[in-house]
Design a protein around this motif. Structure first.
Motif, PDB file in Angstrom:
ATOM      1  N   ALA A  11     -53.224  -7.324 -17.955  1.00 48.07           N
ATOM      2  CA  ALA A  11     -52.365  -7.499 -16.785  1.00 48.07           C
ATOM      3  C   ALA A  11     -52.700  -8.834 -16.130  1.00 48.07           C
ATOM      4  N   THR A  12     -51.679  -9.500 -15.670  1.00 49.53           N
ATOM      5  CA  THR A  12     -51.875 -10.782 -14.994  1.00 49.53           C
ATOM      6  C   THR A  12     -51.148 -10.736 -13.663  1.00 49.53           C
ATOM      7  N   GLN A  13     -51.401 -11.730 -12.829  1.00 55.00           N
ATOM      8  CA  GLN A  13     -50.699 -11.778 -11.553  1.00 55.00           C
ATOM      9  C   GLN A  13     -49.199 -11.975 -11.757  1.00 55.00           C
ATOM     10  N   ALA A  14     -48.805 -12.537 -12.894  1.00 49.67           N
ATOM     11  CA  ALA A  14     -47.388 -12.739 -13.171  1.00 49.67           C
ATOM     12  C   ALA A  14     -46.696 -11.426 -13.532  1.00 49.67           C
ATOM     13  N   SER A  15     -47.479 -10.406 -13.866  1.00 47.99           N
ATOM     14  CA  SER A  15     -46.909  -9.101 -14.211  1.00 47.99           C
ATOM     15  C   SER A  15     -46.368  -8.433 -12.959  1.00 47.99           C
ATOM     16  N   ARG A  16     -45.260  -7.750 -13.095  1.00 53.35           N
ATOM     17  CA  ARG A  16     -44.691  -7.016 -11.975  1.00 53.35           C
ATOM     18  C   ARG A  16     -44.709  -5.536 -12.324  1.00 53.35           C
ATOM     19  N   PRO A  17     -45.697  -4.792 -11.822  1.00 55.59           N
ATOM     20  CA  PRO A  17     -45.789  -3.362 -12.149  1.00 55.59           C
ATOM     21  C   PRO A  17     -44.564  -2.601 -11.653  1.00 55.59           C
ATOM     22  N   VAL A  18     -44.197  -1.605 -12.427  1.00 55.21           N
ATOM     23  CA  VAL A  18     -43.053  -0.769 -12.091  1.00 55.21           C
ATOM     24  C   VAL A  18     -43.501   0.683 -12.156  1.00 55.21           C
ATOM     25  N   TRP A  22     -40.967   9.485 -14.022  1.00 53.18           N
ATOM     26  CA  TRP A  22     -41.293  10.634 -14.870  1.00 53.18           C
ATOM     27  C   TRP A  22     -42.795  10.804 -15.056  1.00 53.18           C
ATOM     28  N   ALA A  23     -43.602   9.810 -14.643  1.00 56.59           N
ATOM     29  CA  ALA A  23     -45.063   9.889 -14.785  1.00 56.59           C
ATOM     30  C   ALA A  23     -45.716   9.132 -13.634  1.00 56.59           C
ATOM     31  N   PRO A  24     -45.800   9.749 -12.445  1.00 60.90           N
ATOM     32  CA  PRO A  24     -46.304   9.045 -11.272  1.00 60.90           C
ATOM     33  C   PRO A  24     -47.733   8.530 -11.407  1.00 60.90           C
ATOM     34  N   ASP A  25     -48.540   9.105 -12.287  1.00 58.55           N
ATOM     35  CA  ASP A  25     -49.924   8.653 -12.462  1.00 58.55           C
ATOM     36  C   ASP A  25     -50.048   7.515 -13.469  1.00 58.55           C
ATOM     37  N   LEU A  26     -48.951   7.160 -14.141  1.00 58.76           N
ATOM     38  CA  LEU A  26     -49.019   6.156 -15.197  1.00 58.76           C
ATOM     39  C   LEU A  26     -49.369   4.768 -14.661  1.00 58.76           C
ATOM     40  N   ARG A  27     -48.650   4.309 -13.650  1.00 62.05           N
ATOM     41  CA  ARG A  27     -48.914   2.965 -13.113  1.00 62.05           C
ATOM     42  C   ARG A  27     -50.345   2.818 -12.626  1.00 62.05           C
ATOM     43  N   PRO A  28     -50.858   3.747 -11.803  1.00 59.71           N
ATOM     44  CA  PRO A  28     -52.252   3.593 -11.360  1.00 59.71           C
ATOM     45  C   PRO A  28     -53.246   3.604 -12.529  1.00 59.71           C
ATOM     46  N   ALA A  29     -52.980   4.400 -13.557  1.00 60.80           N
ATOM     47  CA  ALA A  29     -53.895   4.447 -14.703  1.00 60.80           C
ATOM     48  C   ALA A  29     -53.892   3.123 -15.451  1.00 60.80           C
ATOM     49  N   LEU A  30     -52.711   2.554 -15.673  1.00 60.78           N
ATOM     50  CA  LEU A  30     -52.633   1.269 -16.361  1.00 60.78           C
ATOM     51  C   LEU A  30     -53.281   0.167 -15.534  1.00 60.78           C
ATOM     52  N   GLU A  31     -53.040   0.191 -14.222  1.00 65.01           N
ATOM     53  CA  GLU A  31     -53.664  -0.803 -13.353  1.00 65.01           C
ATOM     54  C   GLU A  31     -55.182  -0.662 -13.355  1.00 65.01           C
TER      55      GLU A  31
END
Length: 57
Positions: A11-18, A22-31
């Motif tokens: 992940a970089t600062q240029a990445s824009r997390p979404v 359907w998986a609310p825990d996915l973004r925090p886990a990837l981050e």
């Protein structure tokens, strides 16, 4: 799902997390792990999985 190594990048600062509704825990886990999945590199796998789910009884 088999995620190709080329689809996983740091992940970089240029990445824009979404958020994934359907998986609310996915973004925090990837981050937490500092990675993001480049979905454009997984299009064929995503279509296959969605097609299978659409035709499942």
């Amino acid at each position: 799902m088999n995620i190709p190594d080329t689809a996983l990048t740091p992940a970089t600062q240029a990445s824009r997390p979404v958020d994934a509704a359907w998986a609310p825990d996915l973004r925090p886990a990837l981050e937490h792990h500092g990675i993001h999945v480049r979905d454009e590199l997984m299009l064929s796998e995503l279509i296959t999985d969605l097609s299978a789910a659409a035709t499942a009884p």
